[in-house]
Structure formats: C-alpha cells, structure tokens
Write a protein that holds these residues in place. Structure first.
Motif, PDB file in Angstrom:
ATOM      1  N   ALA A   1      35.200  27.844  51.602  1.00  0.00           N
ATOM      2  CA  ALA A   1      34.597  27.226  52.770  1.00  0.00           C
ATOM      3  C   ALA A   1      35.065  25.787  52.931  1.00  0.00           C
ATOM      4  N   GLU A   2      35.263  25.100  51.829  1.00  0.00           N
ATOM      5  CA  GLU A   2      35.737  23.733  51.884  1.00  0.00           C
ATOM      6  C   GLU A   2      37.171  23.669  52.411  1.00  0.00           C
ATOM      7  N   GLY A   3      37.961  24.684  52.082  1.00  0.00           N
ATOM      8  CA  GLY A   3      39.333  24.729  52.577  1.00  0.00           C
ATOM      9  C   GLY A   3      39.418  24.993  54.064  1.00  0.00           C
TER      10      GLY A   3
ATOM     11  N   GLY B   1      32.413  28.547  47.720  1.00  0.00           N
ATOM     12  CA  GLY B   1      32.387  27.097  47.929  1.00  0.00           C
ATOM     13  C   GLY B   1      33.761  26.514  48.203  1.00  0.00           C
ATOM     14  N   PRO B   2      34.734  26.732  47.333  1.00  0.00           N
ATOM     15  CA  PRO B   2      36.075  26.195  47.596  1.00  0.00           C
ATOM     16  C   PRO B   2      36.749  26.819  48.821  1.00  0.00           C
TER      17      PRO B   2
ATOM     18  N   VAL C   1      37.324  23.757  56.270  1.00  0.00           N
ATOM     19  CA  VAL C   1      36.831  22.589  57.019  1.00  0.00           C
ATOM     20  C   VAL C   1      37.896  21.560  57.182  1.00  0.00           C
TER      21      VAL C   1
END
Length: 51
Positions: free
Chosen positions: A47-49, A44-45, A51
């Motif tokens: 993939a968020e990084g 999760g973190p 974007v």
C-alpha cells in the motif's frame, strides 16, 4: 464421561502427552498466529508503494 473406558492405542493414535504432542500443538498455534498477522504485514509495504 468419567466412566468411559480408554480407547485402544494403535499406531495412528496421538498421545496427548510428550514431546510430539507439544511440538504439534505449538507448531499449529504458531502457524495460525502467523496466518493472522502475515497479510497485514505484507499489505503495508504494498500500500505504501501505491501512494
């Protein structure tokens, strides 16, 4: 199965009762549960990084 004689108890035998068995079974279940959820929690973190 009901007529089967109990096996010989040796040093390497793990009794299916007592604290050792409960700790081993609980630890194994906990490790398997963590292995199921940890990849999703760590991606999760990451993939968020991206974007």
């Amino acid at each position: 199965m009901a007529r089967q004689q109990p096996g010989v108890v040796t040093v390497g035998t793990l009794q299916a009762r007592g604290v050792n068995f409960v700790a081993l079974a609980t630890g194994a279940a906990l490790v398997l549960a963590l292995l199921n959820f940890l990849p999703a929690l760590s991606l999760g973190p990451l993939a968020e990084g991206l974007v």
